[in-house]
Design a protein around this motif. Structure first.
Motif, PDB file in Angstrom:
ATOM      1  N   LYS A 248       3.039   9.320  -8.552  1.00  0.00           N
ATOM      2  CA  LYS A 248       2.012   9.496  -7.528  1.00  0.00           C
ATOM      3  C   LYS A 248       1.910  10.979  -7.191  1.00  0.00           C
ATOM      4  O   LYS A 248       2.559  11.460  -6.273  1.00  0.00           O
ATOM      5  CB  LYS A 248       2.351   8.680  -6.283  1.00  0.00           C
ATOM      6  N   ARG A 297      -3.834   4.594  -0.442  1.00  0.00           N
ATOM      7  CA  ARG A 297      -4.659   5.097  -1.537  1.00  0.00           C
ATOM      8  C   ARG A 297      -5.715   4.046  -1.880  1.00  0.00           C
ATOM      9  O   ARG A 297      -5.386   2.894  -2.152  1.00  0.00           O
ATOM     10  CB  ARG A 297      -3.795   5.399  -2.761  1.00  0.00           C
ATOM     11  N   ILE A 298      -6.966   4.436  -1.856  1.00  0.00           N
ATOM     12  CA  ILE A 298      -8.064   3.507  -2.133  1.00  0.00           C
ATOM     13  C   ILE A 298      -7.879   2.900  -3.523  1.00  0.00           C
ATOM     14  O   ILE A 298      -7.965   1.690  -3.707  1.00  0.00           O
ATOM     15  CB  ILE A 298      -9.416   4.236  -2.010  1.00  0.00           C
ATOM     16  N   ASP A 299      -7.632   3.742  -4.494  1.00  0.00           N
ATOM     17  CA  ASP A 299      -7.270   3.301  -5.845  1.00  0.00           C
ATOM     18  C   ASP A 299      -5.767   3.496  -5.970  1.00  0.00           C
ATOM     19  O   ASP A 299      -5.285   4.621  -6.071  1.00  0.00           O
ATOM     20  CB  ASP A 299      -8.019   4.127  -6.886  1.00  0.00           C
ATOM     21  N   SER A 300      -5.026   2.397  -5.959  1.00  0.00           N
ATOM     22  CA  SER A 300      -3.568   2.506  -5.932  1.00  0.00           C
ATOM     23  C   SER A 300      -2.991   3.126  -7.196  1.00  0.00           C
ATOM     24  O   SER A 300      -1.837   3.557  -7.209  1.00  0.00           O
ATOM     25  CB  SER A 300      -2.941   1.124  -5.706  1.00  0.00           C
ATOM     26  N   GLY A 302      -4.370   5.790  -8.457  1.00  0.00           N
ATOM     27  CA  GLY A 302      -4.769   7.187  -8.365  1.00  0.00           C
ATOM     28  C   GLY A 302      -3.763   8.025  -7.604  1.00  0.00           C
ATOM     29  O   GLY A 302      -2.646   7.594  -7.303  1.00  0.00           O
ATOM     30  N   HIS A 303      -4.170   9.237  -7.271  1.00  0.00           N
ATOM     31  CA  HIS A 303      -3.277  10.200  -6.645  1.00  0.00           C
ATOM     32  C   HIS A 303      -3.483  10.269  -5.134  1.00  0.00           C
ATOM     33  O   HIS A 303      -4.472   9.777  -4.597  1.00  0.00           O
ATOM     34  CB  HIS A 303      -3.510  11.593  -7.243  1.00  0.00           C
ATOM     35  N   TYR A 304      -2.546  10.931  -4.472  1.00  0.00           N
ATOM     36  CA  TYR A 304      -2.728  11.299  -3.074  1.00  0.00           C
ATOM     37  C   TYR A 304      -3.601  12.551  -3.067  1.00  0.00           C
ATOM     38  O   TYR A 304      -3.107  13.675  -3.182  1.00  0.00           O
ATOM     39  CB  TYR A 304      -1.379  11.589  -2.406  1.00  0.00           C
ATOM     40  N   GLU A 305      -4.894  12.354  -2.961  1.00  0.00           N
ATOM     41  CA  GLU A 305      -5.825  13.468  -3.033  1.00  0.00           C
ATOM     42  C   GLU A 305      -7.059  13.159  -2.195  1.00  0.00           C
ATOM     43  O   GLU A 305      -7.349  11.988  -1.904  1.00  0.00           O
ATOM     44  CB  GLU A 305      -6.239  13.729  -4.481  1.00  0.00           C
ATOM     45  N   ASN A 308      -9.438   9.824  -2.105  1.00  0.00           N
ATOM     46  CA  ASN A 308      -8.736   8.602  -2.508  1.00  0.00           C
ATOM     47  C   ASN A 308      -7.799   8.105  -1.416  1.00  0.00           C
ATOM     48  O   ASN A 308      -6.904   7.307  -1.677  1.00  0.00           O
ATOM     49  CB  ASN A 308      -7.938   8.829  -3.797  1.00  0.00           C
ATOM     50  N   ASP A 325      -9.469  -2.373  -4.005  1.00  0.00           N
ATOM     51  CA  ASP A 325      -9.945  -2.087  -2.652  1.00  0.00           C
ATOM     52  C   ASP A 325     -11.212  -2.869  -2.319  1.00  0.00           C
ATOM     53  O   ASP A 325     -11.334  -3.436  -1.231  1.00  0.00           O
ATOM     54  CB  ASP A 325     -10.206  -0.586  -2.507  1.00  0.00           C
TER      55      ASP A 325
END
Length: 341
Positions: A248, A297-300, A302-305, A308, A325
């Motif tokens: 992550k 995270r909206i897309d699990s 994906g990244h902490y960015e 998202n 989501d």
């Protein structure tokens, strides 16, 4: 019967009208009203995200704009519900009637001066006393009651337990059963140590203290979430951990940058859970831990960015897990629709 805690327009500009006429009210910008009348949620949400801001001047999130769409429906259709409003050191309440609402055009008497359509729903005369004639003074309320009997949002529907307490308060009934419970007793003890709105001084002092408390609560929750995300990302990048984690990556320069971003998210969400619309619990010393603010995270995968991340209630984050989501939101909407039936 539901119990709503409500404000009436930005800076509560419509409250004097509501009190005088015996109504509850909400408003839409003139260019948004047509979407509501056509029951076009998507058009309304897109319009508000592009053209409106929250009370803190932030662009609303999609979930926040969707809640705004629901506000006029709630006000227009309310009947037999109790409405509560805090005005300075007084707590006012009324019960909505089964009468038709009225819709009126008006220019807002505040700085931004929008052209709006206001929905006024008739209700019983507003009262600042209990049914037994006891004045409802804010500075005499239990500290725990103060946590849920006012809101920075436009409207908040109380949970069953808080609803029952509010109805008992309005009825002038015995409240000792709540006040003697462990959670309420703990909240009272913390208030004695300074965690509570001040009881004396000018109204400006009270407002300043309340706003400062809100800011510090929000900052504390954001700091905790930021450090949790940093630690999780570090653990997933090769350090020894007790469980297997997906990688992550954290796409923020520092925990401070992430903290600032989280605070911006909470402001844009009006301190409500992005998935459920429930009010986030910011009192992490005495509050309901299931409602604590949690970074999702909206897309699990994906990244902490930026883009998202969303702030949700802790229980909603737990329930969602790694689920899609969009699908999780659909299921939440199914539950909410069922609860309204």
């Amino acid at each position: 019967m539901k119990v709503y805690i409500a404000n009436f327009g930005r800076q509560n500009y419509e409250w004097p009208v509501c009190r005088e006429r015996g109504t509850v009210a909400t408003m839409n910008a003139l260019d948004a009203q047509r979407y509501w009348q056509a029951n076009d949620r998507e058009g309304y949400v897109s319009s508000r995200m592009a053209n409106d801001t929250t009370a803190t001047g932030k662009k609303p999130t999609k979930a926040t704009a969707s809640r705004w769409f629901n506000l006029m429906t709630t006000v227009a259709e309310t009947s037999g519900d109790v409405w509560v409003h805090k005005d300075g050191d007084e707590l006012w309440w009324t019960t909505s009637k089964n009468d038709a609402p009225s819709f009126e055009s008006k220019k807002e008497p505040i700085a931004r001066g929008r052209e709006v359509v206001i929905c006024h729903k008739p209700c019983e005369p507003w009262s600042n006393q209990s049914k037994k004639g006891i004045p409802l003074k804010w500075n005499e309320l239990h500290p725990k009651a103060k946590d849920f009997l006012s809101t920075e949002a436009t409207l908040q529907s109380l949970s069953p337990s808080y609803r029952d307490y509010t109805l008992a308060l309005i009825g002038g009934d015995d409240l000792s059963g709540w006040h003697s419970s462990p959670l309420w007793s703990k909240r009272n003890e913390s208030a004695k140590k300074g965690y509570a709105p001040i009881k004396y001084g000018s109204q400006a002092d009270k407002i300043a203290y309340q706003r400062a408390s809100e800011i510090f609560d929000a900052a504390g929750a954001a700091e905790r979430m930021a450090h949790t995300a940093v630690n999780t990302a570090n653990s997933a990048n090769g350090q020894k951990v007790e469980r297997v984690l997906k990688k992550k990556d954290l796409r923020f320069a520092s925990a401070v940058a992430l903290q600032d971003y989280i605070k911006e998210l909470m402001e844009a969400q009006e301190y409500c859970c992005e998935l459920t619309g429930l009010t986030l619990e910011l009192d992490e010393a005495n509050g309901d831990s299931a409602m604590f603010a949690s970074l999702d995270r909206i897309d699990s995968s994906g990244h902490y960015e930026p883009g998202n991340l969303q702030v949700v209630c802790r229980f909603a984050n737990f329930w969602k897990g790694a689920s899609d989501d969009v699908e999780f939101r659909r299921l939440i909407e199914v539950l909410q629709a069922s609860a309204r039936m």
